[in-house]
Design a protein around this motif. Structure first.
Motif, short mmCIF file in Angstrom:
data_model
loop_
_atom_site.label_atom_id
_atom_site.label_comp_id
_atom_site.label_asym_id
_atom_site.label_seq_id
_atom_site.Cartn_x
_atom_site.Cartn_y
_atom_site.Cartn_z
N VAL A 82 -63.08 6.06 -6.25
CA VAL A 82 -63.32 7.36 -6.54
C VAL A 82 -62.61 7.35 -7.80
CG1 VAL A 82 -63.87 8.19 -4.34
CG2 VAL A 82 -61.39 8.30 -5.09
N PRO A 83 -62.96 8.57 -8.74
CA PRO A 83 -62.22 8.83 -9.86
C PRO A 83 -60.75 9.27 -9.63
CG PRO A 83 -64.50 9.75 -10.07
CD PRO A 83 -64.22 9.41 -8.53
N GLU A 84 -60.08 9.21 -10.40
CA GLU A 84 -58.25 9.65 -10.19
C GLU A 84 -58.59 11.23 -9.85
OE1 GLU A 84 -54.19 9.64 -12.66
OE2 GLU A 84 -55.88 9.14 -13.54
N ALA A 85 -59.12 12.10 -10.58
CA ALA A 85 -58.92 13.42 -9.95
C ALA A 85 -59.24 13.62 -8.49
CB ALA A 85 -60.03 14.33 -10.95
N ARG A 86 -60.26 13.12 -8.11
CA ARG A 86 -60.93 13.10 -6.52
C ARG A 86 -59.80 12.53 -5.81
NH1 ARG A 86 -66.74 11.87 -5.43
NH2 ARG A 86 -66.99 13.99 -6.50
N ALA A 87 -59.25 11.26 -6.09
CA ALA A 87 -58.28 10.54 -5.24
C ALA A 87 -56.75 11.36 -5.17
CB ALA A 87 -57.85 9.15 -5.68
N ARG A 88 -56.40 12.20 -6.17
CA ARG A 88 -55.28 13.00 -6.22
C ARG A 88 -55.50 14.15 -5.31
NH1 ARG A 88 -51.45 10.57 -8.77
NH2 ARG A 88 -51.75 8.96 -10.49
N GLU A 89 -56.77 14.81 -5.53
CA GLU A 89 -57.12 16.00 -4.64
C GLU A 89 -57.09 15.50 -3.15
OE1 GLU A 89 -60.56 19.31 -4.63
OE2 GLU A 89 -61.09 17.15 -5.16
N TRP A 90 -57.42 14.42 -2.85
CA TRP A 90 -57.54 13.89 -1.18
C TRP A 90 -56.18 13.78 -0.91
CZ3 TRP A 90 -62.20 9.90 -0.80
CH2 TRP A 90 -63.22 10.71 -1.32
N ALA A 91 -55.23 13.21 -1.86
CA ALA A 91 -53.98 12.73 -1.56
C ALA A 91 -53.30 14.00 -1.11
CB ALA A 91 -53.28 12.04 -2.63
N LEU A 92 -53.61 15.12 -1.98
CA LEU A 92 -52.84 16.39 -1.67
C LEU A 92 -53.05 17.09 -0.37
CD1 LEU A 92 -53.11 18.35 -5.25
CD2 LEU A 92 -51.04 17.35 -4.07
N VAL A 93 -54.42 16.81 -0.06
CA VAL A 93 -54.87 17.44 1.24
C VAL A 93 -54.18 16.64 2.32
CG1 VAL A 93 -56.87 17.41 2.95
CG2 VAL A 93 -57.10 17.83 0.58
N LEU A 94 -53.82 15.25 2.36
CA LEU A 94 -53.50 14.72 3.38
C LEU A 94 -51.77 14.85 3.30
CD1 LEU A 94 -54.88 11.01 2.89
CD2 LEU A 94 -55.51 12.92 4.43
N ALA A 137 -70.08 15.56 -2.23
CA ALA A 137 -69.09 15.54 -3.33
C ALA A 137 -68.49 16.96 -3.62
CB ALA A 137 -69.55 14.98 -4.30
N SER A 138 -67.41 17.17 -3.40
CA SER A 138 -66.74 18.40 -3.93
C SER A 138 -66.81 18.68 -5.49
CB SER A 138 -65.32 18.35 -3.50
OG SER A 138 -64.51 17.33 -4.22
N ARG A 139 -66.61 20.02 -5.81
CA ARG A 139 -66.86 20.35 -7.23
C ARG A 139 -65.63 20.08 -7.77
NH1 ARG A 139 -69.56 23.28 -10.97
NH2 ARG A 139 -68.04 24.56 -12.38
N LEU A 140 -65.48 19.02 -8.79
CA LEU A 140 -64.37 18.67 -9.26
C LEU A 140 -64.57 18.85 -11.04
CD1 LEU A 140 -63.47 15.41 -7.52
CD2 LEU A 140 -62.35 17.20 -7.40
#
Length: 339
Positions: free
Chosen positions: A46-58, A104-107
């Protein structure tokens, strides 16, 4: 007795050293790549922005995880025993943030810098050509006299094409460079939201509508030129799109883009008209207002999925913008009346 006590001491020391070793050098748990499990599409990354967004959630949910880069994409890995929990936490986050139909979430989308740069370069060449009074077939052409804004001619002679041709004319190079620089910045952000073709179409429509409103409200006797009306029209469209697109209800958050646009209008709205010291606040204000209305309308249609979208539509609207400029200049050449 002494031998037994020594044996126990060595055993205790061994256990303490073992615990210290496990803390300093923990055994790596088996990791699992959950990137393609969230949407069940087997995505390689996934794009970096989405990966980091998911990482913040976890991180917020206390789930151990790690990120790794694979070319232009990113992967997210978690210990095997936490995999199911991690996938469910990310899915719950997406559902709560009103994911679209594909999940897909709005990024934030990347700015289409190359497309905007090419269009702005083409417009800059056109602007320079129009103010250079070129000689064609032995005849010097004065495009400024031919297509400059004239509210009297628009109202009484039906020359409404001047609302468009005036946007492509400038008093001098300083006027031109200023509009191109500020316009390029606004257009970059607008095209990120709407697409390159759609963005320039909306900016042109807002600029033409602003000049037309200027003629109707101020009446005859006013002359104007410059792309600044379209520039502030682009700012208005951007504010309108950001106000409504993907948001529901009325809140301070919704009003923030509108307020930001008004602040920029107040800060940058003072400009030259025809190279003099006269401030064309009316043109800037009407362009911004027309752009805001267009942006709100487009944002509302997008939110309700009532407007066709996609690359083909974007190219079509970009072509329509070019055709409108061409038709306006043909009308100026022949002196046609749009009544």
């Amino acid at each position: 007795m002494e031998g037994e006590g020594g044996e126990k001491g060595r055993h205790a020391l061994g256990e303490a050293l073992g615990r210290l070793g496990r803390r300093l050098f923990p055994r790596r748990e088996a990791q699992r790549d959950i990137t393609g499990e969230v949407f069940e599409d087997g995505a390689p990354g996934v794009p970096e922005a989405r990966a980091r967004e998911w990482a913040l959630v976890l991180s917020a949910r206390g789930v151990p995880h790690g990120l790794s880069r694979d070319g232009a994409l990113w992967r997210i890995r978690v210990p095997v025993r936490h995999a199911a929990q991690a996938v469910e936490e990310i899915r719950a986050y997406i559902r709560e943030n009103r994911a679209d139909e594909t999940g897909a979430s709005r990024l934030p989308r990347p700015i289409p810098a190359r497309g905007v740069a090419w269009v702005m370069a083409g417009l800059c060449l056109l602007f320079v050509f129009l103010i250079s009074d070129p000689v064609v077939f032995g005849k010097r052409l004065n495009f400024t006299r031919m297509g400059a804004g004239d509210t009297g001619a628009m109202l009484f002679s039906g020359q409404w094409w001047r609302a468009v041709t005036a946007l492509t004319l400038h008093a001098d190079m300083a006027h031109l460079v200023g509009n191109v620089a500020v316009g390029g910045l606004f257009m970059a952000f607008l095209c990120r939201e709407a697409g390159v073709g759609t963005g320039f179409f909306l900016a042109l429509a807002a600029g033409a509508a602003g000049n037309s409103l200027k003629a109707v409200v101020q009446g005859p006797g006013h002359h104007f030129l410059g792309a600044s009306t379209a520039v502030f029209g682009a700012l208005g469209v951007l504010g309108g799109l950001r106000t409504l697109c993907g948001m529901r209800g009325l809140s301070l958050r919704q009003a923030a883009p509108f307020a930001a646009g008004l602040m920029l209008l107040a800060l940058l709205g003072a400009g030259d008209e025809e190279g003099g010291d006269k401030i064309d606040l009316a043109g800037h204000f009407f362009g911004f207002a027309a752009g805001m209305l267009l942006g709100v309308a487009d944002g509302a249609l997008k939110a309700r999925k009532r407007r066709p979208d996609g690359p083909a539509v974007d190219r079509a609207l970009g072509g329509a913008a070019m055709l409108a400029v061409l038709l306006s200049w043909v009308s100026a050449w022949y002196g046609w009346s749009w009544r």
